[in-house]
Each structure stands twice: as structure tokens, then as C-alpha cells.
Design an enzyme around this catalytic site. Structure first.
Site, PDB file in Angstrom:
ATOM      1  N   GLU A 419       0.844  -1.198   0.000  1.00 59.64           N
ATOM      2  CA  GLU A 419       0.000   0.000   0.000  1.00 59.64           C
ATOM      3  C   GLU A 419       0.884   1.255   0.000  1.00 59.64           C
ATOM      4  O   GLU A 419       1.751   1.409   0.870  1.00 59.64           O
ATOM      5  CB  GLU A 419      -0.888  -0.003   1.238  1.00 59.64           C
ATOM      6  CG  GLU A 419      -1.829   1.185   1.305  1.00 59.64           C
ATOM      7  CD  GLU A 419      -2.395   1.387   2.691  1.00 59.64           C
ATOM      8  OE1 GLU A 419      -3.144   2.363   2.879  1.00 59.64           O
ATOM      9  OE2 GLU A 419      -2.088   0.577   3.580  1.00 59.64           O
ATOM     10  N   LEU A 448      -5.519  -2.004   0.179  1.00 59.36           N
ATOM     11  CA  LEU A 448      -5.217  -2.020   1.614  1.00 59.36           C
ATOM     12  C   LEU A 448      -5.684  -3.349   2.206  1.00 59.36           C
ATOM     13  O   LEU A 448      -6.790  -3.470   2.712  1.00 59.36           O
ATOM     14  CB  LEU A 448      -5.894  -0.836   2.310  1.00 59.36           C
ATOM     15  CG  LEU A 448      -5.398  -0.455   3.711  1.00 59.36           C
ATOM     16  CD1 LEU A 448      -5.923   0.932   4.076  1.00 59.36           C
ATOM     17  CD2 LEU A 448      -5.823  -1.440   4.779  1.00 59.36           C
ATOM     18  N   GLU A 450      -3.370  -6.567   4.040  1.00 58.99           N
ATOM     19  CA  GLU A 450      -2.072  -7.188   4.255  1.00 58.99           C
ATOM     20  C   GLU A 450      -2.049  -8.659   3.823  1.00 58.99           C
ATOM     21  O   GLU A 450      -1.022  -9.157   3.355  1.00 58.99           O
ATOM     22  CB  GLU A 450      -1.669  -7.067   5.731  1.00 58.99           C
ATOM     23  CG  GLU A 450      -1.245  -5.670   6.151  1.00 58.99           C
ATOM     24  CD  GLU A 450      -2.417  -4.700   6.287  1.00 58.99           C
ATOM     25  OE1 GLU A 450      -2.206  -3.479   6.158  1.00 58.99           O
ATOM     26  OE2 GLU A 450      -3.554  -5.177   6.512  1.00 58.99           O
ATOM     27  N   GLN A 472       3.043  -1.626   6.099  1.00 57.81           N
ATOM     28  CA  GLN A 472       3.287  -0.241   6.519  1.00 57.81           C
ATOM     29  C   GLN A 472       3.727  -0.113   7.970  1.00 57.81           C
ATOM     30  O   GLN A 472       4.587   0.688   8.302  1.00 57.81           O
ATOM     31  CB  GLN A 472       2.032   0.600   6.274  1.00 57.81           C
ATOM     32  CG  GLN A 472       1.923   1.097   4.867  1.00 57.81           C
ATOM     33  CD  GLN A 472       1.077   2.353   4.757  1.00 57.81           C
ATOM     34  OE1 GLN A 472       0.466   2.816   5.724  1.00 57.81           O
ATOM     35  NE2 GLN A 472       1.010   2.910   3.563  1.00 57.81           N
ATOM     36  N   PHE A 473       3.101  -0.884   8.840  1.00 56.85           N
ATOM     37  CA  PHE A 473       3.466  -0.842  10.257  1.00 56.85           C
ATOM     38  C   PHE A 473       3.416  -2.260  10.815  1.00 56.85           C
ATOM     39  O   PHE A 473       2.594  -3.078  10.391  1.00 56.85           O
ATOM     40  CB  PHE A 473       2.529   0.073  11.051  1.00 56.85           C
ATOM     41  CG  PHE A 473       2.631   1.519  10.689  1.00 56.85           C
ATOM     42  CD1 PHE A 473       3.636   2.315  11.225  1.00 56.85           C
ATOM     43  CD2 PHE A 473       1.743   2.084   9.794  1.00 56.85           C
ATOM     44  CE1 PHE A 473       3.744   3.656  10.890  1.00 56.85           C
ATOM     45  CE2 PHE A 473       1.840   3.423   9.454  1.00 56.85           C
ATOM     46  CZ  PHE A 473       2.852   4.210   9.998  1.00 56.85           C
ATOM     47  N   HIS A 521       0.890   2.359  15.401  1.00 57.34           N
ATOM     48  CA  HIS A 521       2.037   2.857  14.651  1.00 57.34           C
ATOM     49  C   HIS A 521       3.318   2.788  15.462  1.00 57.34           C
ATOM     50  O   HIS A 521       4.395   3.076  14.946  1.00 57.34           O
ATOM     51  CB  HIS A 521       1.761   4.290  14.189  1.00 57.34           C
ATOM     52  CG  HIS A 521       0.536   4.392  13.331  1.00 57.34           C
ATOM     53  ND1 HIS A 521      -0.702   4.679  13.852  1.00 57.34           N
ATOM     54  CD2 HIS A 521       0.351   4.210  12.008  1.00 57.34           C
ATOM     55  CE1 HIS A 521      -1.599   4.684  12.877  1.00 57.34           C
ATOM     56  NE2 HIS A 521      -0.983   4.398  11.741  1.00 57.34           N
TER      57      HIS A 521
END
Length: 725
Positions: A419, A448, A450, A472-473, A521
Site C-alpha cells: 500500500e 489495503l 495485508e 506499513q506498520f 504505529h
């Protein structure tokens, strides 16, 4: 009598009496030889089911989830090409038998019996599990999947498209091939299945070719939970980007006709389709399952009356391919052949030692074409003005970006996906400019999801690409961790190394972000990764190390076919200073493209004999600050950066520690953190004085308290002083 015996005797009685299910069969879709061969495949599948239960009762076999009622899948084995990759539902023995017949591959009965017996001679898993699968038949092995194989089927289908223009060195799928994945109606409700189907539709409506056939084997029940009548058709027939087909999978002739239509549509249009086949489940879910304990006897008997072998017999007799007696002869002879073969198979050796079991845990090395890396001219063309900045120290994010550039320049089969990795430039700009310089076919902006991102990577790797997916995280990995644990890491284990899915998963990870995101995050839990057998986990702490370790991770995937996770500490992406504001001591120069940090090589900073601080990631940065502060107080420390979380670099680490007392600084949680393994290693390695400083067992807060639960510079100093008394 149990239900197995009842179904068996019903078949014998009804065929002898010519008592076939009502209705007519269009026998024109198969000639008599083809129909007879398909029926023989169906009967062998049934006979193997019956034998598996006898073997289990005798303590000679260990698996009884059978394919009875799903013999219609022989139609797909007949229709699809042998080089069409197939990710199978665990009830698809008839598919594999029919495909073996199409490929003129003998010995499938023996191979499946070896699998039932968990024999070390099993050519697929070597006795590690009863799996369907075959490298020559292009069937990657599956365990008892609950739709977890669908995301990689999407990836494999996409790989066929990408390989048309950029064919990898180790590509195996035909340019005009398709991918197929099959599953049950209950699995269709799993979020993994819904995500994969959604990803396929999302891709197709944008005009991206995706030659994928979904096959849903609808027997109306998942273990004991019924599927609502009409649910599959209602939920799948109107999906945008997905062509819907349906057929009665009980009738092999009808199943062949629908399969031919669906496969031809996918092959011609290069778009996904959904084939909905009606089936029944005979004997319950598995051997111990007593189906009449949760279903009325009348419903069970109704399903048994729709035995697919009776439908096949009806068609064969109507077409003049066989008489009723010939049908019974094929059935009886097959049962006897399987029984005799089983006696031989149960005498074959089984795995006994841990070494034998683990032999295929690590994939085999593969031959790759040697590369000297990108030329100066290539680098000048792609990097442009960035080259003029490479003689200046840079933060980690910039050096990772340049390392990705060089890797992609030197290896055309390497793809990035995730993403926002493309046009936006990725998390914190780490992948910026790559999309413009290498194009959307190599830097893929995904939806979006995973599970779909990792599944895409697994499927691409099946066809020779080397994917580098980005999550992303770290906290977002937990939505999809089974794609690593249950799919990627297990594939070589369950296939004796015949199938692999090498990749480098990049994850923006760990804590210490100031004022952003909270626990989603700032996630400091890597326990979910640490216990996956065979997985390599890397965690750099400086930009120079990050570039060289990323190259080693890429090499491990390309040459050793490893699944690698590369944890990038978010808080260190922009870090410039170490001790004082403006000192620039945490920035690094970009190492030349041929430099790597080998797996197992630790970082050693300082010669202090008073204490060794063992750490990684953000902990390394903080420990270097504490090292300075301790020196001001007269304590000389050596800081050892692990770099490699798994496998633990035990030999190099113990050598670097020497005779020093040890403080372990672990930014992950007290429970499940890396410190637990390190403490055990210290004890087993004969180190007498050691302690640990870890994060609290807590989620991370947003705002000023972002670091309250995490190790700190001051805390490390205090812990060292406490350790030394």
C-alpha cells in the site's frame, strides 16, 4: 453399520439394480474412453478414502479427511492443462489423480498411500503431512487450509501476466497459462477468501489481466455448520470483475462442460472467474466425525442418495461406455488394488529423528546467474542527481531507498509491492522515486489488505520473481501473519524443498515515534515472528547497516530461497544526531553496491571491558548514548548490535561478549521479547553475570508518554550501574 459401509453397500446394490439418480446426463461432452478414465479416477479417490480409514483403525495411517462426495473435481483435472498451477482444496484427490492420468504419470495410488502412512518415501512431503501436491503436476502442497491458499493464487495469476514482459530466470508458469484455486463453501466465508476474491475483482475492474479460476465446491456444510441455501450464488454471481459459472458437480459430464467453459473464458479474457460446483459430503468431516450426532438421519441419507459415483455410473451406462456389471468390476478391482498396495506402503520407513523432520525446513540453494551489479552508466541514468549526494552522510531512510534502487537495477525479477509504495513513495518516503524510475509493473501499488499483499508476494515467488512486499506498520502484520506462518514458511517443509516462495518482507517497525499513532504505529512486539521456524529476521539500526543488510537479505532470498523479514525501525528513519543536537553522528555514507553484512555478523562498538550491552534497533541507538554517559562516569562499555534477530547469531555474539558482564537492552516487551532468548543463551553459554532491561508489558501511548513504557538512555545507565553493583 457406520456411514462408510452404508454408502459402499448402497452403491453396490443400486448399480446392480440399475437404480440410478433421477435425471438425464448430456454424455456428448466426453467420449467413452475419456468418461471411463475419469470414472476410474473417481473410483480410485473413493477407494483411497476407504483405505485411509482402515489404515487409521489399524494404527497404520494418520489422516481421514477424504474426498468422498467431491469426486466431480476429476472434471477440473481433466479440463485444465497440466502446466496450469493448481492450489487445491484438501478434498481434491480426484483432481490430482485425473491430472496425473492426463500427464501419463503413473504411481499416484502408491504416492497417496505413502502420504496416508506418513512414509518417509512420500514424494511430496517426505512423511511430514498428508498433503495433496506434486511438483511435476504443478500442484503446490497444501495442508488443511481454511482459504489461506487463495491470496497466493491471486499472486500466481498476476505473475503470469507480469512474466510476459519481464520473464524471471526461474519462471515456471506458461505465458498463456491460468491459475486455479479450489475451496469449500464454508471456507468462502473466511476473511482470507473474501479478501482474495475482493483483490481479484479490484484488480480486474482496473483492466489488469488476472487469469484465475476460483472453484467453490459447495457441499452445503462446514463441519457441522450449514451454509444458507443459495448463499454462494447470491454472494458471488454479481461481483464486479468476476464471471460466474455454475454446474452440478455430482454429474461428471456436467462438471466437465462447465469447467471447459469457465477455463476457456479465463484463458481467453485473462480475467478471473468463479465456478460454483454442487457437491455432497459423505461420511462426515473426518474419521472421528459422527455426522448423525448433529444432522437428522434423513438429511444424511439424502446426501448419500446423491453419491457422485452413482451419477457417473448413470452416464456411463447411458452412453454405452460401460455396463452396470463393468462399473461394479472397476469399483471392486480398484478397492482390491488399493488394499494390496496399502499392505506394502505401511511397511515403508517413517521419519524418526528431529533431524529427519527438520531436513526440509530450510530451502535448498538454487543456481542463479552471476551478476556484477548495476553498471556505472545504469546507475547514472537512474539515480540522476542523487549520485551527487552519495558522498555526503545521510539518514537511514535515504540509504534504504538507494539500496532498493541498486537492488532493482541489478535484478529485474525483483518487485516491490504494498500500500502506497508507488506514487506516494511509501512509508516516510522510503520508496520514493522508485515507481517513476522502474514503472508500475515492478513497483506495485496494492489495495489495503495485508493478506493480499503477502499472498501476492508468495504467488509471485512461485513463478520465479523475487518479491519485496512492504507492510506499513508492524501492528498491521498481525492481520496477515498466517500468510507467513501457515503458507510461506511451511512450503519447503511440506514439499521436501521442491516448492519455495523466497521473499524479503519489509516492515516499518518498533516504537519511539514521538506523538504519532499510539500502539498501531508504535508496535514493539515481534514475538509473532520469532517463533516461525526457518524465518530470517533482520533489524538494522543505522543507515549503512540497513543498506548492506538489505542486500544480504535479498541474496538470502535469491540464492538460498529464504523467507526474510526486514524490520526497519521507524524512529531511526530520520535520525541524524547521537549525543548532541546537530552533531550528525547517526548519519552514514552510502556503502558501495557490492558491500553486504552477512547473516550472523554482529556489530561491535567499543573495546570497554567493564560491561557488554547487547541490543538491536532503537536499543542500539540508546545504548550508544548510554555508552557515552557511562564513559563520563568511568565505566567502559562495549555495545553489541545483534542485527540478526533470527537465527540468533550465537557464536558471534558470545565471542564479542568475551568475559564481560552483560546487560541486554530489549525495546520489545518483557514477555515474548528477544531478551528471553538472549537470557537463555547467556545461561547456556556459561555467562555468569547478566541482566535485562526491556519494555513493559504494555501497549504504547500516543503523545508525551510515548516512551514511558520503553527503555531509555537514562534507564540503560542505571541498569548497568545496578548490574555492576
Amino acid at each position: 453399520m457406520d456411514r462408510v459401509q452404508i454408502v459402499h453397500e448402497n452403491f453396490l446394490r443400486r448399480v446392480a439394480a440399475g437404480d440410478f439418480p433421477d435425471g438425464e446426463t448430456d454424455v456428448s461432452v466426453l467420449d467413452n474412453a475419456q468418461a471411463s478414465a475419469l470414472f476410474e479416477a473417481q473410483v480410485l479417490s473413493r477407494a483411497l478414502d476407504l483405505q485411509s480409514r482402515l489404515m487409521q483403525k489399524a494404527g497404520q495411517g494418520f489422516y481421514t479427511i477424504g474426498s468422498s462426495g467431491h469426486e466431480g473435481m476429476a472434471a477440473l483435472g481433466h479440463v485444465l492443462r497440466v502446466d496450469d498451477i493448481a492450489f487445491l482444496h484438501y478434498r481434491d484427490a480426484a483432481f490430482q489423480i485425473a491430472r496425473a492420468e492426463k500427464a501419463q504419470q503413473t504411481g499416484m495410488m502408491r504416492d497417496m498411500l505413502l502420504s496416508f502412512a506418513c512414509s518417509a518415501d512420500d514424494p511430496t512431503s517426505g512423511g511430514r503431512h498428508k498433503v495433496l501436491g506434486s511438483r511435476p503436476l504443478m500442484i503446490p502442497p497444501q495442508t488443511s487450509t481454511i482459504a489461506s491458499h487463495l491470496p497466493k493464487a491471486v499472486g500466481a495469476a498476476h505473475s503470469i501476466t507480469l512474466a510476459r514482459r519481464n520473464r524471471p530466470e526461474h519462471a515456471v508458469l506458461a505465458r498463456d497459462g491460468i491459475a486455479m484455486c479450489s475451496f469449500g463453501d464454508a471456507s468462502l466465508n473466511h476473511s482470507t477468501a473474501q479478501g482474495a476474491i475482493n483483490a481479484a475483482c479490484w484488480t480486474a475492474v482496473q483492466g489488469v489481466p488476472l487469469p484465475l479460476l476460483f472453484v467453490c465446491e459447495d457441499n452445503g456444510i462446514g463441519i457441522s455448520t450449514k451454509t444458507p441455501t443459495g448463499w454462494v450464488k447470491a454472494s458471488m454471481s454479481m461481483r464486479p470483475g468476476l464471471k460466474y459459472f455454475e454446474a452440478d458437480g455430482l454429474d461428471m459430464y456436467a462438471a466437465v462442460a462447465a469447467a471447459e467453459q469457465a477455463a476457456a473464458w479465463v484463458r481467453q479474457h485473462r480475467k478471473p472467474a468463479f465456478l460454483h460446483l454442487r457437491t455432497v459430503r459423505l461420511y462426515g468431516h473426518a474419521g472421528p466425525d459422527v455426522v448423525t450426532s448433529y444432522l437428522p438421519k434423513a438429511e444424511v441419507e439424502a446426501d448419500e442418495a446423491h453419491d457422485p459415483l452413482l451419477y457417473s455410473a448413470r452416464g456411463l451406462v447411458a452412453a454405452g461406455a460401460m455396463t452396470g456389471q463393468q462399473v461394479l468390476d472397476v469399483y471392486g478391482e480398484t478397492l482390491e488394488h488399493v488394499r494390496q498396495a496399502a499392505e506394502e506402503m505401511v511397511a515403508t520407513p517413517r521419519l524418526k529423528t528431529a533431524g529427519e523432520v527438520m531436513e526440509s525446513l530450510i530451502p535448498p540453494h538454487r543456481d542463479v546467474t552471476a551478476t556484477n551489479g548495476p553498471s556505472d552508466a545504469m546507475r547514472a541514468e537512474v539515480f540522476g542527481s542523487d549520485l551527487t549526494q552519495m558522498d555526503q552522510p545521510q539518514p537511514m531512510s535515504r540509504l534504504i531507498n538507494w539500496a532498493l534502487h541498486d537492488i532493482m537495477l541489478g535484478h529485474r525479477a525483483t518487485l516491490l509491492m504494498g500500500e502506497d509504495v508507488g506514487r506516494k513513495g511509501g512509508n516516510y518516503g522510503v520508496t520514493q522515486k522508485l515507481h517513476g524510475r522502474f514503472g508500475p509493473a515492478r513497483v506495485i501499488d496494492t489495495l489495503l489488505d495485508e493478506q493480499s499483499i503477502l499472498g501476492l508476494a508468495i504467488g509471485l515467488a512461485h513463478n520465479g520473481f523475487l518479491p519485496m512486499p512492504e507492510i506499513q506498520f508492524l501492528a498491521y502484520l498481525h492481520n496477515a501473519e498466517d500468510q507467513l506462518r501457515g503458507e510461506a514458511a511451511t512450503l519447503p517443509f511440506f514439499s521436501r524443498g521442491q516448492w519455495t516462495n523466497p521473499m524479503v518482507v519489509r516492515i516499518s517497525a518498533l516504537g519511539y515515534q514521538k506523538g504519532f499513532g499510539g500502539h498501531f504505529h508504535n508496535d514493539n512486539s515481534i514475538a509473532v515472528l520469532r517463533d516461525i521456524p526457518g524465518l530470517v529476521i533482520a533489524c538494522p539500526s543505522s543507515g549503512e547497516d540497513a543498506a548492506m543488510m538489505l542486500r544480504e537479505c535479498h541474496r538470502l532470498a535469491r540464492e538460498e530461497q529464504r523467507v526474510v523479514v526486514f524490520l526497519e525501525p521507524i524512529a531511526l528513519y530520520p535520525m541524524r544526531d547521537l549525543i548532541e543536537p546537530g552533531d550528525g553522528r547517526w548519519m552514514r555514507h552510502y556503502p558501495s553496491p557490492d558491500q553486504r553484512l552477512e547473516l550472523g555478523q554482529v556489530g561491535v562498538h567499543g573495546d570497554g571491558e567493564d560491561v557488554a550491552i547487547v541490543t538491536y534497533g532503537n536499543g542500539h541507538y540508546l545504548s550508544r548514548q548510554a555508552q557515552h554517559d557511562l564513559a563520563q562516569k568511568g565505566t567502559a562499555a562495549r555495545v553489541i548490535d545483534l542485527r540478526w534477530i533470527a537465527p540468533l547469531p550465537q557464536e558471534a555474539l558470545l565471542a564479542a561478549i568475551g568475559e564481560r558482564p552483560v546487560l541486554i537492552v530489549d525495546e520489545c516487551r518483557h514477555t515474548g521479547g528477544q531478551a528471553e532468548a538472549l537470557m537463555a543463551m547467556m545461561h547456556e553459554g556459561g555467562i555468569n553475570r547478566f541482566a535485562r532491561l526491556t519494555a513493559e508489558d504494555s501497549f504504547i501511548a500516543t503523545g508525551p508518554a510515548y516512551g514511558a513504557t520503553l527503555p531509555s538512555r537514562e534507564g540503560i545507565v542505571a541498569a548497568v550501574e545496578g548490574l555492576l553493583g
